[in-house]
Design an enzyme around this catalytic site. Structure first.
Site, mmCIF file in Angstrom:
data_model
loop_
_atom_site.group_PDB
_atom_site.id
_atom_site.type_symbol
_atom_site.label_atom_id
_atom_site.label_comp_id
_atom_site.label_asym_id
_atom_site.label_seq_id
_atom_site.Cartn_x
_atom_site.Cartn_y
_atom_site.Cartn_z
ATOM 1 N N CYS A 1 0.813 -1.230 -0.253
ATOM 2 C CA CYS A 1 -0.078 0.047 -0.113
ATOM 3 C C CYS A 1 0.881 1.422 -0.035
ATOM 4 O O CYS A 1 1.309 1.828 1.276
ATOM 5 C CB CYS A 1 -0.947 0.001 1.201
ATOM 6 S SG CYS A 1 -1.859 1.474 1.240
ATOM 7 N N CYS B 1 -0.301 3.988 2.147
ATOM 8 C CA CYS B 1 -0.376 3.801 3.726
ATOM 9 C C CYS B 1 1.199 4.094 4.024
ATOM 10 O O CYS B 1 1.494 4.583 5.176
ATOM 11 C CB CYS B 1 -0.481 2.485 4.127
ATOM 12 S SG CYS B 1 -2.031 1.760 3.238
ATOM 13 N N ASP B 2 2.167 3.519 3.319
ATOM 14 C CA ASP B 2 3.496 3.266 3.604
ATOM 15 C C ASP B 2 4.621 4.043 2.806
ATOM 16 O O ASP B 2 6.054 4.141 3.033
ATOM 17 C CB ASP B 2 3.972 1.836 3.450
ATOM 18 C CG ASP B 2 3.265 1.201 4.479
ATOM 19 O OD1 ASP B 2 2.754 1.535 5.470
ATOM 20 O OD2 ASP B 2 2.944 -0.044 4.128
#
Ligand code: NAP
Length: 316
Positions: A137, A140-141
C-alpha cells in the site's frame, strides 16, 4: 439490528456501497457487513482520476471517494456492522450468514461484494519483511521510504500508478515487471515513462528479499537470461523498499462451500449479477468480468440492488 433484513451486502467497497445506496433508495432494509475497514481496495489507491465526475483540478484519493459513498449509503438508511463472515447458507428463502465471532445474520437476499485481496509477490522471505521493507500500500507506507530506493513488483495499472505516487518521495523507483510489455494502459505507461526517477527493469522478477532486521537486499532474476542481479541498500540508507502490486485474488472460498458456482476462482455471475442461487447476487471484483474498476464495481452494485428488489417483489 433486525432479525431478518431485505438485503445483506457483504463487503463495503465501491460495489457494496453502491448496492447500499440503491437498496436504501428502494426502501429495502439493508445491512452492509465489512470485516475490517470500509472502502475495499479502492482505499489503497492514492489517486483516482478515471471515476467519472471526481476529477476537479486533480484526482481524488480512494479513501475520500469511498468515504463519500459510505456516507451516502448511510444517508439512505443502510446500516453497517463490522463482521467477518465465515460461512453461509443460501438454500432457504431466508439466507443465513455466520460471522467469526459467532453472530448470525439473516436476510431474504444477499449481495456478495467481498472484492479481492492483494496477491503476494511470491519471493523468498516475503512474509518476514512485511512491515519492515515490504508493503502492498503506497498510500499507507510511502513516507517510510522518503529519500530511499524503492522497488515495485508488477506491471499492471496499480504497479505503475503507485510507482508514480512513490516517486514523489523516494529517491528512485524501479519497476520490476516479468514481461517486456506492461499490462497497464498506454496512457499510464507514458506518464510513468516521463518521470525522471522511475526506471523499468523488464523481463524480471524479484526472487528473494534479505536483510537483518529490515530489508536491505534483493535478488532480481531476468526470466529470459536467468541472470541474477543483487541490489543492496546504500550504507547510509540502510534499507530498501519493495512494494507488491502483482494483482488481486478473489475471496470466494466460503461461497464455494455454500454451493455458489465459481469460474477461474471468481463467482460465475454475469452482467445481471445473478448467481446460481435464487436471491444471491455477486457484484464487483469478486465476479467474473472483463474490466475491474471502481466504475464497473459501482455499476454492479446498482444492478445487484435492482435485481434484489425485483426478486423481493416477486416473492411478496
Ligand atoms: P493486474 O491488472 O492483474 O496486473 C498484475 C500485474 O502483476 C501484471 O502486470 C502481471 O504480469 C504481474 N504479475 C502477476 N503475478 C505476478 C507474479 N507472480 N510475479 C510478478 N508479476 C506478476 O492487477 P492490478 O494492477 O492490481 O489491477 C487490478 C485491477 O484493478 C485491474 O483490472 C486494473 O485495471 C484495475 N485498476 C484500475 C486502476 C485505475 O483505473 N485507476 C488502478 C488500479 C487498478 P503480466 O502482465 O505478465 O500478467
Amino acid at each position: 439490528m433486525k432479525d431478518i433484513y431485505d438485503v445483506i451486502i457483504i463487503g463495503a467497497g465501491p460495489a457494496g456501497l453502491a448496492a447500499g445506496i440503491y437498496a436504501g433508495r428502494y426502501r429495502l432494509s439493508t445491512l452492509i457487513l465489512e470485516k475490517s475497514a470500509y472502502g475495499g481496495q479502492a482505499v489503497l489507491t492514492s489517486e483516482i482520476e478515471n471515476y467519472p465526475g471526481v476529477f476537479n483540478e486533480g484526482p481524488v484519493g480512494g479513501q475520500e471517494l469511498t468515504e463519500r459513498m459510505r456516507a451516502q449509503a448511510a444517508h439512505f438508511g443502510a446500516e453497517f456492522e463490522t463482521a467477518e463472515i465465515v460461512s453461509a447458507e443460501f438454500d432457504s428463502t431466508v439466507k443465513k450468514l455466520k460471522a467469526q465471532d459467532g453472530r448470525e445474520f439473516s436476510a431474504r437476499t444477499v449481495i456478495i461484494a467481498g472484492g479481492a485481496h492483494y496477491r503476494p509477490i511470491g519471493c523468498k522471505n516475503e512474509e518476514r519483511f512485511v512491515g519492515c521493507g515490504i508493503s502492498y500500500c503506497a498510500t499507507c507506507d510511502a513516507n517510510f521510504f522518503a529519500g530511499l530506493d524503492v522497488y515495485v513488483a508488477g506491471g499492471g495499472e496499480s504497479a505503475l500508478e503507485e510507482a508514480m505516487y512513490l516517486a514523489r518521495v523516494a529517491r528512485r523507483v524501479y519497476i520490476v515487471h516479468r514481461r517486456d510489455k506492461f499490462r497497464a494502459s498506454a496512457y499510464t505507461v507514458e506518464r510513468a515513462s516521463r518521470i525522471d526517477n522511475i526506471s523499468f527493469i523488464m523481463d524480471s522478477v524479484v526472487e528473494e528479499a534479505d536483510g537483518e532486521d529490515v530489508l536491505d537486499t534483493l535478488r532480481i532474476r531476468n526470466v529470459k537470461t536467468g541472470e541474477i542481479s543483487v541490489v543492496t541498500a546504500d550504507e547510509e540508507d540502510g534499507m530498501l523498499g519493495l512494494f507488491g502490486f502483482v494483482g488481486m485474488e478473489p475471496e470466494t472460498g466460503i461461497y464455494e462451500a455454500a454451493g455458489i458456482e465459481l469460474k477461474d476462482g471468481y463467482i460465475n455471475a454475469g452482467e445481471d449479477t445473478h448467481t446460481n442461487k435464487d436471491g444471491v447476487y455477486a457484484a464487483g471484483d469478486i465476479r467474473i468480468k472483463s474490466l475491474r474498476q471502481i466504475v464497473t464495481a459501482a455499476a454492479d452494485g446498482a444492478v445487484a440492488a435492482f435485481e434484489a428488489e425485483r426478486y423481493l417483489s416477486s416473492i411478496g
